[in-house]
Motif scaffolding. Structure first.
Motif, PDB file in Angstrom:
ATOM      1  N   ARG A 190       0.820  -1.222   0.000  1.00 49.63           N
ATOM      2  CA  ARG A 190       0.000   0.000   0.000  1.00 49.63           C
ATOM      3  C   ARG A 190       0.857   1.277   0.000  1.00 49.63           C
ATOM      4  O   ARG A 190       0.316   2.375   0.086  1.00 49.63           O
ATOM      5  CB  ARG A 190      -0.908   0.006   1.237  1.00 49.63           C
ATOM      6  N   LYS A 238       3.779   3.631  -1.873  1.00 51.05           N
ATOM      7  CA  LYS A 238       4.546   3.940  -3.092  1.00 51.05           C
ATOM      8  C   LYS A 238       6.000   4.162  -2.691  1.00 51.05           C
ATOM      9  O   LYS A 238       6.326   5.151  -2.041  1.00 51.05           O
ATOM     10  CB  LYS A 238       3.980   5.187  -3.777  1.00 51.05           C
ATOM     11  N   ALA A 249       3.789   5.068  -8.448  1.00 50.73           N
ATOM     12  CA  ALA A 249       3.228   3.721  -8.431  1.00 50.73           C
ATOM     13  C   ALA A 249       4.324   2.676  -8.611  1.00 50.73           C
ATOM     14  O   ALA A 249       5.204   2.812  -9.472  1.00 50.73           O
ATOM     15  CB  ALA A 249       2.181   3.575  -9.526  1.00 50.73           C
ATOM     16  N   TYR A 267      -1.145  -3.482  -9.152  1.00 48.33           N
ATOM     17  CA  TYR A 267      -2.340  -2.936  -9.786  1.00 48.33           C
ATOM     18  C   TYR A 267      -3.356  -2.424  -8.766  1.00 48.33           C
ATOM     19  O   TYR A 267      -4.254  -1.671  -9.109  1.00 48.33           O
ATOM     20  CB  TYR A 267      -2.976  -4.007 -10.691  1.00 48.33           C
ATOM     21  N   PRO A 324      -4.500  -0.087  -5.532  1.00 42.72           N
ATOM     22  CA  PRO A 324      -4.135   1.277  -5.132  1.00 42.72           C
ATOM     23  C   PRO A 324      -3.056   1.276  -4.043  1.00 42.72           C
ATOM     24  O   PRO A 324      -3.028   0.407  -3.173  1.00 42.72           O
ATOM     25  CB  PRO A 324      -5.451   1.850  -4.590  1.00 42.72           C
ATOM     26  N   GLU A 325      -2.167   2.246  -4.123  1.00 43.80           N
ATOM     27  CA  GLU A 325      -1.148   2.473  -3.102  1.00 43.80           C
ATOM     28  C   GLU A 325      -1.410   3.873  -2.538  1.00 43.80           C
ATOM     29  O   GLU A 325      -0.921   4.870  -3.072  1.00 43.80           O
ATOM     30  CB  GLU A 325       0.256   2.398  -3.694  1.00 43.80           C
ATOM     31  N   PRO A 326      -2.197   3.973  -1.475  1.00 43.97           N
ATOM     32  CA  PRO A 326      -2.685   5.278  -1.026  1.00 43.97           C
ATOM     33  C   PRO A 326      -1.675   6.140  -0.284  1.00 43.97           C
ATOM     34  O   PRO A 326      -1.930   7.313  -0.031  1.00 43.97           O
ATOM     35  CB  PRO A 326      -3.846   4.912  -0.105  1.00 43.97           C
ATOM     36  N   VAL A 331      -9.071   0.107   0.662  1.00 44.63           N
ATOM     37  CA  VAL A 331      -8.863   1.197  -0.292  1.00 44.63           C
ATOM     38  C   VAL A 331      -9.834   1.017  -1.450  1.00 44.63           C
ATOM     39  O   VAL A 331      -9.540   0.350  -2.444  1.00 44.63           O
ATOM     40  CB  VAL A 331      -7.409   1.219  -0.791  1.00 44.63           C
ATOM     41  N   LYS A 332     -11.013   1.617  -1.315  1.00 39.16           N
ATOM     42  CA  LYS A 332     -12.035   1.506  -2.360  1.00 39.16           C
ATOM     43  C   LYS A 332     -12.698   2.850  -2.556  1.00 39.16           C
ATOM     44  O   LYS A 332     -13.020   3.546  -1.589  1.00 39.16           O
ATOM     45  CB  LYS A 332     -13.094   0.466  -1.972  1.00 39.16           C
ATOM     46  N   THR A 372     -13.602   6.779  -3.768  1.00 42.72           N
ATOM     47  CA  THR A 372     -13.019   8.076  -3.417  1.00 42.72           C
ATOM     48  C   THR A 372     -13.663   8.609  -2.146  1.00 42.72           C
ATOM     49  O   THR A 372     -14.726   8.174  -1.743  1.00 42.72           O
ATOM     50  CB  THR A 372     -13.230   9.084  -4.562  1.00 42.72           C
ATOM     51  N   ARG A 403      -5.605   6.830   3.732  1.00 38.45           N
ATOM     52  CA  ARG A 403      -4.825   7.762   2.914  1.00 38.45           C
ATOM     53  C   ARG A 403      -4.029   8.730   3.792  1.00 38.45           C
ATOM     54  O   ARG A 403      -3.992   8.592   5.014  1.00 38.45           O
ATOM     55  CB  ARG A 403      -5.748   8.491   1.946  1.00 38.45           C
TER      56      ARG A 403
END
Length: 382
Positions: free
Chosen positions: A209, A211, A216, A221, A223-225, A305-306, A308, A314
């Motif tokens: 999760r 970066k 990225a 694939y 998300p990396e919040p 992480v789904k 917005t 985050r």
């Protein structure tokens, strides 16, 4: 005061004009140079006039540099840029092909008013470095200088703007990642190591999760919040009080010295510092893992992480949670203890927040949302 300095220089021919590259001892440099601060002046005719090129000195930055220049690995690889009037400069070609520059002055002014120096040189870029060396009284630090001769105020301003605006800012995540090359202990190296462990270990609440370099990660694939810099800086906030202490810690380790223990009172203020000082990297990583695992267990839907608008997994959510970490840790532990996930869970179970409360309407982006969430969390232990 009459000043006379002789230095060997190399001429670099550039479109703006010739640039002379050389070195000066730090003491000579601070005696030679003055700062031309940008300021607004009220002239006699009532008109306000902006003069000067340089920004105001930052006392915090000067103090940080004063600490840094006394460390074992201190270096300034980029040049301090100076502007010097031609009336102060004599250039001599030597038999060996070298070029000598002789700087002389008592007080110099030229008729058009573009130069007026109480000293010989005006600093275009590097004032904080010079002042930091002076503050630390480091006299024999050779500083590379780039000298512009007879550059008018327009050219001086243009060079300053180019140096300070045209450079690409380096990602903080990349900077912290470079500490993986460090062979000595430091707060940054420990924080970086823990960050990687949390990201790369199966079962971690931060698994894949983060970066790594602020962008990225190839091959992922999902998300990396969070950025590596966000996580590392969160951990550092509980290891060191400020940048000055950070620099001092790094230097202490580079010199091969053992860290001095801290009192329980100090450890309650910087709750991860004792782990760092004692080299307990694994315990530190386990402690952070347990804390965020408790968050994940308490609000699993919000931690996922789904979509917005979810702030918990985050940046804003992490910053509020890592800020609350000190309060939570001191509530259930003595300094240096590794706390279990279940113990941290007992704190979060006291919270009335539901998973769908962690949204940008309740906690808007920026410090206001972060602070509000932090205060909501603090209420659970008051």
């Amino acid at each position: 005061m009459r000043i006379e300095v002789v230095l060997n220089v190399v001429r670099a021919r550039q479109p703006l004009g010739d640039l002379y590259i050389g070195t000066l001892p730090s003491r000579v440099l601070w005696e030679l140079a003055e700062y031309d601060m940008r300021e607004i002046r009220n002239c006699e005719d009532g008109i306000y006039l902006a003069t000067g090129v340089q920004r105001e000195l930052s006392e915090k930055r000067v103090q940080e540099i004063a600490t840094y220049v006394t460390t074992i690995d201190a270096t300034f690889p980029t040049a301090v840029v100076l502007a010097i009037s031609a009336s102060c400069v004599t250039l001599k070609e030597c038999d060996d092909g070298c070029l000598k520059m002789i700087l002389q002055s008592e007080q110099v002014s030229n008729p058009d008013g573009l130069f007026s120096y109480e000293r010989v040189a005006r600093v275009i870029d590097g004032q904080h470095r010079i002042e930091g060396l002076k503050r630390a009284n480091v006299e024999d630090f050779d500083v590379n200088v780039a000298i512009l001769v007879d550059a008018d105020i327009e050219d001086q301003a243009r060079v300053f703007a180019t140096v300070n605006l045209a450079q690409t800012k380096v990602s903080k995540s990349l900077v912290y990642d470079l500490f993986s090359y460090s062979t000595s202990n430091s707060p940054e190296r420990i924080a970086h190591s823990v960050c990687l462990s949390l990201d790369q270990t199966d079962g971690s609440p931060f698994h894949e999760r983060i970066k790594r370099l602020g962008t990225a990660t190839p091959g992922r694939y999902a998300p990396e919040p969070l950025s590596q810099a966000t996580v590392v800086e969160g951990l550092l906030s509980h290891m060191v009080a400020n940048k000055k202490q950070l620099i001092a810690d790094r230097d202490w380790a580079r010199r091969g010295r053992s860290f001095q223990p801290i009192s329980d009172d100090e450890a309650r203020k910087l709750v991860l510092r004792r782990f760092f000082l004692e080299g307990r990297d694994v315990d530190l990583a386990e402690l952070i893992w347990n804390y965020f695992e408790a968050v994940q267990k308490r609000w699993p839907e919000a931690w996922a992480v789904k979509g917005t608008g979810q702030i918990l997994p985050r940046t804003n959510g992490f910053r509020a949670l890592i800020r609350f970490f000190r309060d939570a840790y001191n509530f259930v532990a003595v300094p240096g203890e590794v706390v279990s996930s279940d113990t941290f869970s007992s704190i979060f179970q006291r919270s009335q927040l539901k998973w769908d409360d962690f949204n940008t309407e309740r906690y808007p982006p920026g410090t206001s949302g972060e602070t509000r969430l932090y205060r909501d969390l603090v209420e659970t232990i008051e």
